[in-house]
Design a protein around this motif. Structure first.
Motif, short mmCIF file in Angstrom:
data_model
loop_
_atom_site.label_atom_id
_atom_site.label_comp_id
_atom_site.label_asym_id
_atom_site.label_seq_id
_atom_site.Cartn_x
_atom_site.Cartn_y
_atom_site.Cartn_z
N SER A 90 0.88 -1.18 0.00
CA SER A 90 0.00 0.00 0.00
C SER A 90 0.90 1.21 0.00
CB SER A 90 -0.91 0.02 1.23
OG SER A 90 -0.13 0.21 2.38
N GLU B 124 0.83 3.77 2.02
CA GLU B 124 1.28 4.10 3.38
C GLU B 124 2.48 3.23 3.76
OE1 GLU B 124 -3.08 3.21 3.85
OE2 GLU B 124 -1.77 3.41 2.10
N PRO C 117 -12.62 6.59 11.02
CA PRO C 117 -12.11 6.09 9.73
C PRO C 117 -13.24 6.04 8.70
CG PRO C 117 -11.19 4.82 11.52
CD PRO C 117 -12.16 5.77 12.16
N GLU D 57 -6.86 6.75 7.93
CA GLU D 57 -7.96 6.10 7.21
C GLU D 57 -9.18 7.00 7.04
OE1 GLU D 57 -8.56 1.79 7.97
OE2 GLU D 57 -7.04 2.04 9.52
N LYS E 76 -2.66 -1.11 6.52
CA LYS E 76 -3.21 -2.34 5.94
C LYS E 76 -2.74 -2.45 4.49
CE LYS E 76 -7.60 -1.11 6.74
NZ LYS E 76 -9.03 -1.12 7.10
N GLU F 247 -11.51 0.12 0.10
CA GLU F 247 -12.04 1.34 0.73
C GLU F 247 -11.60 2.56 -0.07
OE1 GLU F 247 -10.52 1.16 4.67
OE2 GLU F 247 -11.66 -0.65 5.16
N ARG G 5 -8.39 2.50 -2.55
CA ARG G 5 -6.98 2.32 -2.21
C ARG G 5 -6.28 1.37 -3.17
NH1 ARG G 5 -5.51 3.67 3.41
NH2 ARG G 5 -6.99 5.29 3.94
#
Length: 1577
Positions: A330, A332, A391, A418, A499, A504, A525
Motif C-alpha cells: 500500500s 502508506e 475512519p 484512514e 493495511k 475502501e 486504495r
C-alpha cells in the motif's frame, strides 16, 4: 532573460518586465511600445553613457540595444512565430486566411455596425477597465485555463499572434483585406465605422422572410436594387434631408406608407436587408413541420455526408502489469519504508517566488509529520467518547498552490488515519466563481472538518469576531491547522494501522462538469496503488530520481506523479508554484538544469511560456531529461506547442523521444501515455484529419478542402494492465468502427469507482458494458467512460480529438470548442482582444445547440476595430467549420469569471450570459445565419366554401359562431327617457321634472368637489352656449364645432349647447402645455379633418393657442374662429333648435388608432339614444345610483359614459380626470370608497397607475379607511384584448382593501361600434355559485394554433398556452357573428375570425374628407358570402372567437363568451403566420428584470424589437441575446433589429395602448436616441 539577470533589479521591476515580455510575445504591444516601457523601467538602474540614452535625436534602432544583440534577438523571435504554441498551427493560420479571402471573393458585404450611445462607448472602454495590476496583465490574463477546471481550451495555454511586423506579411494582409482598412476611402463612413465594415463578408444563412400582407405596412424594400440604398451619413450629421416634424407627430402617422425618412437607421436596415437577401447556404434538411398538433422533428440526414466504413474495432489490451517483488502493499507502507530506512532522503523541495529553494521535506519528516496529523485528527477533535472523525469520514484539504509540503503531509496524514481527503481550491472570496458548487460537493460528502495551513488560515476572509464566515453554499466547517507546532505529539505506544490496499475509498478528486456542477470522483486504495504501479512501469521510474512538477499537485497528473507515485519510488520532487511561473516562465527549465532532473511534468502552456522567455540563455542544458510528461496531451492543439518547443530546445540537448504527451481524465485517471523510448528513429504518430469528416464523427485523412484539417499527435498506448475500447458517444455503448470517432472507455483496476453519492450518474460512467455490433458484451468486467473523444490508430496508438465536455452538436454535426477557439485565434489582427481569454460554449435555442463565443476586449480598441474582428471571426468559423456562430460577444478586459489558476470559468461565463449579467461591450448576433430549423412558412389552406353543408345553424359540423345580447324590443321597463328621440329633449325634460337632481360631480386632485351640475344648471348653461354659437359664431344648424376642453364640466355643457344650437360637436383633447410641439398638430389635424366651422374652448386654452410655442407649431391664423365659453352672454336664446330627423348626425367621434390612423365615425341621434339605453339596461342605471368614472372623455365609451349616460339615465356621475391621478394615484380608489360607489369605470392606464403607484401603500390606505367592499363592478373600458395579467394583479393587490376578485371585468368597443360588450354586476348573479375557484371566463389557448388562425383550447400551464379573458357580456340589442376576414363566410364555434357586429348603436360610417366609399361600405355595411346573406353587419377589424360556456344567464340561456384576440391591422404577417405584437412583447418583458416595456413592429419584413431599459446602460447589450432567444424559442421568429431605449420612449396613448407605428416612424427618422441598436445577422 539574460539581460535581466545581469542587472541587480528589484523584484517588482522584474515582475513588470516579465509581464512586458509576455505582452510583446503575445503581440499585445508593439516592438516600439515594448522598448519604450522597458527602457522607462530599467532607466533608473542603467549606467547612463553620456550622449546616449533617451536623446530624442537618436534614431530608434540605436536606442533599442539595452544589451548588445537584443535587437537581433527580437527580430528572430518575432518572426519565429511566437503565437500561442498551443493553438498555433501554420496550416491553420493559412486556412483561416484562405477562408477569409474566399469569402471576400463572393463580393462586398455590408454588415451594419451596431449604433451605440456615446456615453456607452466611453464607459465600456474606460470605466469598465480595471488598471492592469499584476493580477491581470501578467501571465494571468493570457492563460486560458491553466488548471482550467472549467476552461474549455483543454487545459489552456496563452496564445499570441503572429504579429511579425515584416513588410511582406503586412502587404499580404492588406491583400487579404484584413487590415483595419486605411485603404478604403472614408467617404463611406457608417455611423462611426470605417469603410472596412462595408467589406465584411457574407455571414448569412438561409432566411425565410414572408411577405407582409398588411396594408399599412411599409413597402418591401427587399425588392429594390442595391443602388437605391441611401448613403449613410457620417456620424455628425443626424439631420435628415427633408425637415421632419419631431418624433410622435400626428402628421407622421401615415409615413408607414411612404419610404421612410432618410437617416442612419433606414440606411442600416437597408444594408441589413441587402445582406440577408444574398444567396445563402441551403438550410439543413432537418426542419420542424409545425402542423401545430406538435412540433415534429424530421431528421433526414444528408445522403452525401461521410459515413464510417471500417471494420468494427477490437478492444486494445495494455502490456501485462509487471509484478516486482519489493513493491509495497500500500502507499502508506511505502511511506513507512522510506521514512524509516532513508529518513534523510529528500522527498519534496518547494520554491519561493524568486526561484530559491524555500524548504526541503525529507522522507523522515514526511513520515513523522503525517503520523502526527493522523493522531491529532483521530484523537484531538471532539471528545474521547464522541470523536469528530472516524475512519472512512471525508475531510476537506484546503491548501494554497505554493505550499505542496503542507498538502503532502496532510494528505498522507489522512491516508494513515484512514479518513478520506477531498482536496479543493482555497476559497478566496465568499462568492468565488464555482466555489458555491464546491461547497455543494463538500455538503454531499458530509465534510465537517477542513485541514489547512497556518498561512492559508490567516488569509481566509474573517468576520469582525475573527470567525471564518460560512462560504455561500458551503456546510459548516471546523478549520484545523496542520502545522506541527500546533499539534500534540502522539504517545509512544500509538501507531497508525497500516493495511494492504483494499476496496475502501482512498481519496476523492473533484471534477467540474460542463454545466458548472462539481462532482467528487472516488478512488479506492487498490486503484490508487495499481495506478502508481502502472505509472511506474510505463514511465520507467526508479528510486531517487528527480522530477520537476509544474502542475497543480491537488488533482490529476500533478497529484498522481508529484505526490503519489513519487513516494512509492522514493523520488525527489521539485515543485514549481504558479506564482513563480508568472514571474519567471523559464523557472522550470532552470530547475531541470540545476537539479539534472530526469523527468518534468508540464502543460503545453508552460512549454509555450518558456519559448517566449528563453532568448539566448546560454546555460540551458536539457540532456538530463529522459521524459517530459505533457499533461494536456489530450488537447488536440497541444501538438504545436510540443513541436515548437522541440524545435527551439533540440539544440539545448532536448531529445525528440523525451516528449511524452499523456491523456487523462478524473474518472479514468491516466488513460494513455507515450513511453520514453531509447529509439529516436521511430517518429511519433501523427494524424492529419479533415474537420468536415470529424464533424460527422468519422476519420478522413484525405480532404478536398486541404485547409480545414486538424493535426493530432498520439498520446501513446494503453496503460499496463488495462483494456481500452472506443464506443459511440450517445446511446448504447456500442463499439465504433476503426474509422469512427467515439468516446474512449477503459477497463482497469486503476480507475475511479463512482461519483460520490450519485448512483445514477455513476452507473452511466463507471459501469459501462461495451457491446459489439451483434449486441454481445466484449467483457464481463465494467469499463469507465473517460470523457475523451478519439480513436485507436495503427500500432495501438491512441489519438484524442476532443472532449465530451467541449462537444457541441449543431444541426446533427459535432464541433469541438477547442477547434472553434483555435480558428478564432488564427484571425488576424489579434490586437483587439486578449488571446487565451476566449470562452466558447453552446446554448440550446429552438431544439438545437447554438454556438456562443465570448472574448475579452482590450480597453484601447475602437468600436469599429472590434466589430471588424468579430465579423472576420464569423467568416473564418463559417469557412473552416461550416457552422454559424449564433452570438459573438466582447466583454471589457478582466470581467470573465476565472478559475482559481487564472483560466476562464466556462460554466460560470455561460451562466452569466444566460441570465443577462455578462455586460458585454460589443455583441454580434447571427440568428439568420444559424437558425436553419424554423418551421416551414405556412401555406394558406383554401377555406370551406358555401358548398360545405350548412344545415340550420351548423357550418361543417359545428354550431355557427353567433351570439346576441338581450333583445331591446321585448324588454319592458318604465324607461321615461325612451319616449324622446333626442338627448337634447331628455335634458330639457329632466330640467323640468327634477331640476335640482345632481347629474355630475367633478373631483380635483385632492379628492374634494371642484364643481357639480344639476339638471337645471346644465340646461341653462347649454342654452347660453347655444346663444353664443348663434350670435358670435354665426353658425347654421348642421355646422361642426370642435370642443377643445380639459376633462370636466365645461365639456359636457358645451356638448349640450351644440345640440341645443343644432350643431354637430366633436370632442378634442387639448394640447399638452409641456409638449405643444407634438400635441398641437394633432388638434389641428382633427379640427381640419372634421371640417369644424369654429372651436369652443376655455380662456386658458385660448391663451395657449396664441402663445409663442404654439405659433411655432401651428400658425395662429390658420385656426377657425375660436369661442371662449368662460365669457358667456347673459341673455336666453329666443328658441332652442328642434331636431326633426333622428337619423341626422348627433356628434362625431374622432380617435387615433394604435396604428397611427386618425378615424372619425358618425353617430346619429338614433344610435346615440340606443347606445345610452343599452348601457342603462346592462348596468341597471337609475337616478338613485352613483357611478365613478375615471376615463378620458374624448372618444368611444369613455366619452359616452362621461357626457351622455347621466343625462339619459339620470344617475349621478362622479367624474375623476385620469390626469389628476399622476399627482395623487389614490384619488380614484379613495373617491370610490368615500362615495360608497357600487359601479366604476376606468382605463388600463389608470389601473396600471394604481398597481404600480400604490403597490406598497395598501396598509397606509387601509388605515386611511379605504374600503372597496361595496364595489360590484369595476369595468375597464378598452378597445383591445383584455390585459389579464394587469387585471389579476390589480385584483390581488386590492383584495385586502375589500375588492371582490370577481368585481373587475372588461368591456370591448371599436370604431364601428363604441361598445360591443360590457360586463355588468356579475357578483349578484354568480354569488350562488360560490365565489371560490378561478374566474369562469378565462380560457387557455395554444399560441401556435392562433398564428394559424385557429383556436385550440389547452390546459392551464401547458407549453405555448396563452390565457384569454372574456371581454364582457354582450350589450342588449347587439348581435355578433364570427366571419372569415378573407372569404366573409361564417365560422363555427371556437374558430378564430373577425368579429362582426349588428346593432342599433353601430356608427353610421366614417367621416372622411374624401369619402372613401369602398372602405366605408366594407366596414359598415358588409354581408356574409353565404348563410344569412341579408343582415347588414359592421366589421370591427378585430379577431376573436365565441365559445358556449356552461354558465346560464338570467333567462336560463347558456352564456356565449366573446374572446378578443387582437386587431387585424396591428397583427403582423410573418412567414405566412399571423402574430399579435402583444404576445411577442409579453415574452420579451419576461426575459430580464431590467426590461420594463417592449414594443415590436416590422419593417421590410424584419422584426424590430424595442425594449425600455430600467437599469444601467451597461446592461443594454445583455438584453440583445436574451430578446433574440426568447422570440426564437417561443414564437419561431428571428429578430432583425433590437433597439434598447430609455424608459418612457415607447409612446402610449390615453387609453394605455402602445403607439407602435409612431414608434416605428420615430425609429426610422432616427429620433429615439437609443442606448444601443443591434442589427442581427
Amino acid at each position: 532573460m539574460a539581460d535581466r539577470d545581469t542587472l541587480p533589479l528589484p523584484l517588482e521591476v522584474r515582475t513588470r518586465l516579465a509581464e512586458l515580455e509576455l505582452e510583446l510575445s503575445e503581440g499585445d504591444i508593439t516592438q516600439k511600445g515594448y522598448e519604450k516601457k522597458r527602457s522607462k523601467l530599467i532607466g533608473a538602474f542603467l549606467p547612463q553613457a553620456p550622449g546616449k540614452g533617451m536623446d530624442p535625436s537618436v534614431p530608434h534602432e540605436r536606442r533599442t540595444p539595452v544589451t548588445p544583440g537584443s535587437s537581433s534577438r527580437y527580430h528572430r523571435r518575432r518572426s519565429s512565430g511566437s503565437r500561442d504554441e498551443r493553438y498555433r498551427s501554420d496550416v491553420h493560420t493559412e486556412a483561416v486566411q484562405a477562408a477569409l479571402a474566399k469569402q471576400k471573393e463572393r463580393g462586398k458585404m455590408a454588415v451594419p455596425m451596431p449604433s451605440k450611445r456615446r456615453s456607452l462607448v466611453v464607459q465600456s472602454s474606460m470605466d469598465a477597465y480595471t488598471p492592469p495590476g499584476e493580477e491581470h496583465i501578467g501571465l494571468q490574463d493570457t492563460s486560458s485555463g491553466s488548471e482550467g477546471e472549467g476552461s474549455m481550451q483543454g487545459e489552456g495555454t496563452p496564445t499570441s499572434s503572429q504579429s511579425s511586423i515584416n513588410m511582406e506579411n503586412w502587404i499580404s494582409r492588406a491583400i487579404h483585406g484584413s487590415t483595419t482598412s486605411s485603404t478604403t476611402s472614408s467617404s463611406s463612413t457608417q455611423s462611426g465605422g470605417s469603410g472596412a465594415a462595408s467589406r465584411l463578408a457574407d455571414v448569412m444563412g438561409q432566411t425565410h422572410l414572408g411577405k407582409s400582407e398588411n396594408h399599412s405596412a411599409p413597402p418591401d424594400v427587399t425588392s429594390y436594387t442595391t443602388d437605391s440604398i441611401q448613403v449613410e451619413r457620417p456620424q455628425g450629421s443626424t439631420t435628415t434631408s427633408r425637415s421632419t416634424p419631431k418624433y410622435g407627430n400626428a402628421e407622421l402617422m401615415e409615413t408607414g406608407d411612404g419610404v421612410p425618412v432618410g437617416g442612419r437607421v433606414s440606411a442600416k436596415i437597408q444594408q441589413l436587408v441587402n445582406t440577408l437577401k444574398r444567396p445563402k447556404r441551403p438550410p439543413l434538411r432537418e426542419f420542424f413541420v409545425d402542423d401545430f398538433e406538435e412540433l415534429l422533428e424530421v431528421q433526414q440526414p444528408d445522403p452525401n455526408q461521410p459515413k464510417a466504413e471500417g471494420a468494427q474495432m477490437l478492444a486494445m489490451r495494455g502490456e501485462q502489469l509487471g509484478v516486482v517483488t519489493n513493491w509495497p502493499l500500500s502507499l502508506e507502507a511505502a511511506l513507512q519504508r522510506w521514512g524509516t530506512i532513508s529518513p534523510k532522503a529528500p522527498c519534496l523541495t518547494t520554491m519561493d517566488t524568486n526561484g530559491k529553494p524555500l524548504y526541503i521535506l525529507t522522507y523522515g519528516k514526511l513520515w513523522t509529520r503525517s503520523m502526527k496529523v493522523a493522531y491529532n485528527i483521530l484523537h484531538k477533535l471532539g471528545s474521547k467518547q464522541e470523536p469528530m472523525l472516524r475512519p472512512g469520514d471525508r475531510v476537506a484539504l484546503v491548501f494554497p498552490n505554493n505550499d505542496p509540503a503542507a498538502f503532502m503531509v496532510a494528505f498522507y496524514g489522512c491516508l494513515l488515519a484512514e479518513v478520506v481527503p477531498v482536496p479543493i481550491e482555497v476559497p478566496l472570496t465568499r462568492k468565488d466563481a464555482g466555489s458555491q458548487q464546491i461547497g455543494f460537493l463538500l455538503g454531499s460528502c458530509g465534510v465537517t472538518v477542513a485541514l489547512t495551513s497556518d498561512a492559508c488560515h490567516k488569509g481566509l476572509p474573517k468576520s469582525p469576531t475573527g470567525e471564518i464566515p460560512q462560504f455561500k453554499g458551503w456546510p459548516k466547517l471546523l478549520w484545523f491547522v496542520t502545522e506541527s507546532k500546533h499539534l500534540s505529539k502522539p504517545p509512544r505506544d500509538w501507531f497508525p494501522h497500516i493495511k494492504d490496499a483494499n476496496n475502501e475509498t482512498a481519496y476523492i478528486e473533484y471534477k467540474t462538469c460542463k454545466d458548472g456542477s462539481v462532482l467528487g470522483v472516488t478512488v479506492m486504495r487498490i486503484a490508487l496503488l495499481t495506478h502508481c504501479q502502472a505509472l511506474t512501469q510505463s514511465c520507467g521510474y526508479t528510486e531517487a530520481e528527480t522530477i520537476v512538477n509544474v502542475l497543480d499537485f491537488k488533482k490529476d497528473v500533478g497529484l498522481w506523479h508529484g505526490i503519489l507515485t513519487s513516494v512509492m519510488n522514493m523520488m525527489h520532487v521539485i515543485s514549481i508554484p504558479y506564482s513563480l511561473m508568472k514571474v519567471n516562465p523559464l523557472s522550470w527549465i532552470q530547475k531541470v538544469c540545476q537539479y539534472k532532473a530526469k523527468v518534468a511534468c508540464v502543460k503545453s502552456r508552460d512549454m509555450h511560456w518558456a519559448l517566449v522567455a528563453h532568448r539566448d540563455q546560454r546555460d540551458i542544458n536539457l540532456s538530463s531529461l529522459r521524459m517530459l510528461v505533457v499533461a494536456d496531451g489530450a488537447n488536440p492543439w497541444s501538438v504545436s506547442s510540443c513541436d515548437a518547443f522541440l524545435n527551439v530546445f533540440q539544440s539545448k540537448g532536448l531529445k525528440p523521444e523525451v516528449i511524452c504527451p499523456c491523456a487523462s481524465s478524473p474518472e479514468a485517471l491516466t488513460v494513455a501515455i507515450r513511453r520514453p523510448t531509447d529509439d529516436s528513429n521511430q517518429p511519433p504518430g501523427r494524424g492529419v484529419l479533415s474537420m468536415q469528416g470529424l464533424s460527422h464523427g468519422v476519420i478522413r485523412v484525405d480532404s478536398e478542402e486541404k485547409l480545414s484539417v486538424l493535426t493530432l499527435q498520439d498520446v501513446g498506448t494503453v496503460m499496463p494492465g488495462a483494456l481500452m475500447c472506443v464506443v459511440r458517444p450517445d446511446g448504447v455503448p456500442q463499439l465504433c468502427k476503426t474509422d469512427e470517432i467515439g468516446e474512449l472507455c477503459v477497463g482497469s483496476i486503476a480507475t475511479g469507482t463512482s461519483y460520490y453519492g450519485l448512483s445514477g450518474m455513476t452507473k452511466n460512467t463507471f459501469e459501462v458494458f461495451p457491446m459489439n455490433s451483434v449486441g454481445a458484451l466484449i467483457s464481463e468486467y465494467p469499463f469507465t467512460r473517460t470523457g475523451l473523444l478519439g480513436f485507436v490508430g495503427p500500432g495501438g496508438l491512441c489519438f484524442i480529438a476532443g472532449k465530451m465536455d467541449g462537444l457541441m452538436v449543431v444541426g446533427g454535426r459535432r464541433h469541438n470548442a477547442d477547434d472553434i477557439v483555435a480558428t478564432a485565434l488564427a484571425v488576424e489582427p489579434m490586437k483587439f482582444v486578449y488571446r487565451g481569454r476566449i470562452a466558447v460554449f453552446s446554448i440550446s435555442v429552438l431544439h438545437d445547440e447554438r454556438i456562443v463565443v465570448v472574448a475579452e476586449q482590450r480597453p484601447d480598441s475602437t468600436e469599429e476595430d472590434s466589430f471588424q474582428w468579430m465579423s472576420r471571426v464569423l467568416q473564418a468559423i463559417d469557412g473552416i467549420h461550416q457552422v454559424g456562430v449564433y452570438c459573438l460577444a466582447l466583454v471589457p478586459s478582466n470581467t470573465l469569471p476565472k478559475t482559481p489558476l487564472g483560466g476562464i470559468h466556462l460554466s460560470e461565463s455561460k451562466q452569466l450570459f444566460l441570465e443577462g449579467s455578462l455586460h458585454p461591450c460589443n455583441v454580434l448576433m447571427c440568428p439568420h445565419t444559424c437558425v436553419t430549423n424554423l418551421p416551414k412558412p405556412r401555406q394558406k389552406q383554401p377555406e370551406i366554401g358555401p358548398a360545405s353543408v350548412m344545415v340550420g345553424n351548423l357550418v361543417s359540423g359545428k354550431r355557427i359562431a353567433q351570439a346576441s345580447g338581450r333583445d331591446l324590443g321585448q324588454m319592458e321597463d318604465n324607461d321615461q327617457a325612451r319616449k324622446f328621440l333626442f338627448l337634447s329633449e331628455v335634458l330639457q325634460w329632466r330640467a323640468q321634472t327634477t331640476p335640482e337632481h345632481v347629474l355630475y360631480t367633478l373631483l380635483n386632485c385632492r379628492g374634494t368637489i371642484a364643481s357639480s351640475l344639476t339638471c337645471v344648471q346644465l340646461h341653462k348653461r347649454a342654452e347660453k352656449i347655444a346663444t353664443m354659437l348663434a350670435e358670435r359664431g354665426h353658425l347654421q344648424d348642421g355646422d361642426h364645432v370642435a370642443l377643445v376642453y380639459p376633462p370636466g364640466i365645461d365639456l359636457i355643457a358645451a356638448f349640450y349647447g351644440c345640440l341645443y344650437a343644432g350643431c354637430v360637436p366633436i370632442t378634442v383633447r387639448p394640447p399638452h402645455p409641456q409638449n405643444i410641439a407634438t400635441t398641437l398638430p394633432t388638434v389641428k389635424m382633427i379640427v381640419e379633418v372634421s371640417r369644424s366651422a369654429c372651436m369652443m374652448t376655455t380662456a386658458v386654452i385660448c391663451k395657449l393657442l396664441r402663445s409663442k410655442e404654439a405659433s411655432a407649431a401651428v400658425d395662429v391664423r390658420s385656426w377657425p374662429p375660436v369661442l371662449d365659453t368662460d365669457d358667456l352672454p347673459k341673455k336666453k336664446p329666443p328658441l332652442l333648435y328642434k331636431p326633426s330627423n333622428p337619423d341626422t348626425l348627433a356628434y362625431l367621434d374622432f380617435s387615433v388608432s394604435t396604428t397611427g390612423m386618425l378615424a372619425g365615425v358618425k353617430m346619429s341621434h338614433t344610435a346615440t339614444s340606443a347606445f345610452c339605453r343599452s348601457i342603462k339596461l346592462q348596468c341597471e342605471l337609475y337616478p338613485s345610483r352613483e357611478v365613478a368614472i375615471c376615463l378620458d372623455p374624448y372618444c368611444g365609451l369613455g366619452f359616452v359614459l362621461w357626457c351622455l349616460c347621466s343625462v339619459y339615465s339620470g344617475h349621478q356621475s362622479i367624474l375623476i380626470p385620469p390626469s389628476e391621478l399622476e399627482v395623487n394615484p389614490a384619488l380614484w380608489l379613495l373617491a370610490v370608497s368615500q362615495y360608497k360607489v357600487r359601479d366604476t369605470f376606468c382605463s388600463y392606464s389608470v389601473m396600471e397607475l394604481c398597481t404600480k403607484g400604490l403597490g406598497l401603500q395598501t396598509e397606509s390606505l387601509k388605515s386611511r379607511g379605504l374600503d372597496l367592499s361595496r364595489v360590484r363592478t369595476c369595468v375597464v373600458v378598452a378597445e383591445e384584448r383584455p390585459r389579464i395579467a394587469l387585471t389579476q394583479s390589480f385584483s390581488k393587490l386590492f383584495k385586502d382593501l375589500g375588492l371582490h376578485p370577481r368585481a373587475v371585468s372588461t368591456s370591448f368597443g371599436c370604431r364601428v361600434n363604441l361598445a360591443v360588450c360590457l360586463q355588468p354586476h356579475r357578483l349578484g348573479k354568480l354569488a350562488d355559485q360560490g365565489t371560490s375557484g378561478p374566474d369562469p371566463t378565462t380560457v387557455y389557448v395554444d399560441m401556435r394554433a392562433l398564428r394559424h388562425d385557429r383556436v385550440r383550447l389547452v390546459e392551464r400551464g401547458s407549453p405555448h398556452s396563452l390565457p384569454l379573458m372574456e371581454s364582457g357580456k354582450i350589450l342588449p340589442g347587439v348581435r355578433i357573428i364570427i366571419a372569415n376576414p378573407e372569404t366573409k363566410g361564417p365560422l363555427g364555434d371556437s374558430h378564430l375570425g373577425e368579429i362582426w357586429v349588428c346593432s342599433g348603436h353601430n356608427a353610421s360610417g366614417y367621416f372622411t374628407v374624401y369619402g372613401d366609399e369602398a372602405l366605408q361600405s366594407d366596414h359598415f355595411t358588409s354581408r356574409l358570402s353565404f348563410g344569412d346573406t341579408q343582415t347588414i353587419w359592421a366589421r370591427t377589424g378585430y379577431l376573436g372567437f365565441l365559445r358556449r360556456t356552461e354558465l346560464t344567464d338570467a333567462s336560463g340561456e347558456r352564456h356565449d363568451a366573446l374572446y378578443v384576440v387582437g386587431a387585424l391591422d396591428e397583427a403582423m404577417e410573418l412567414r405566412g403566420m399571423r402574430y399579435h405584437p402583444i404576445d411577442i412583447e409579453t415574452s420579451v418583458i419576461r426575459t430580464h428584470k431590467s426590461i420594463t416595456e417592449c414594443a415590436v413592429f416590422t419593417w421590410t419584413n424584419l422584426l424590430v424589437v424595442v425594449v425600455e431599459l430600467d437599469g444601467s446602460e451597461q446592461e443594454a447589450l445583455d438584453l440583445v441575446p436574451l430578446v433574440t432567444n426568447v422570440v426564437l424559442e417561443e414564437h419561431y421568429l428571428i429578430v432583425g433589429v433590437v433597439v434598447v431605449v430609455d424608459i418612457g420612449v415607447i409612446p402610449i396613448n390615453s387609453r394605455g395602448e402602445k403607439q407602435r407605428m409612431h414608434l416605428r416612424d420615430g425609429f426610422l427618422a432616427d429620433q429615439l436616441d437609443p442606448i444601443y441598436v443591434a442589427y442581427n445577422m
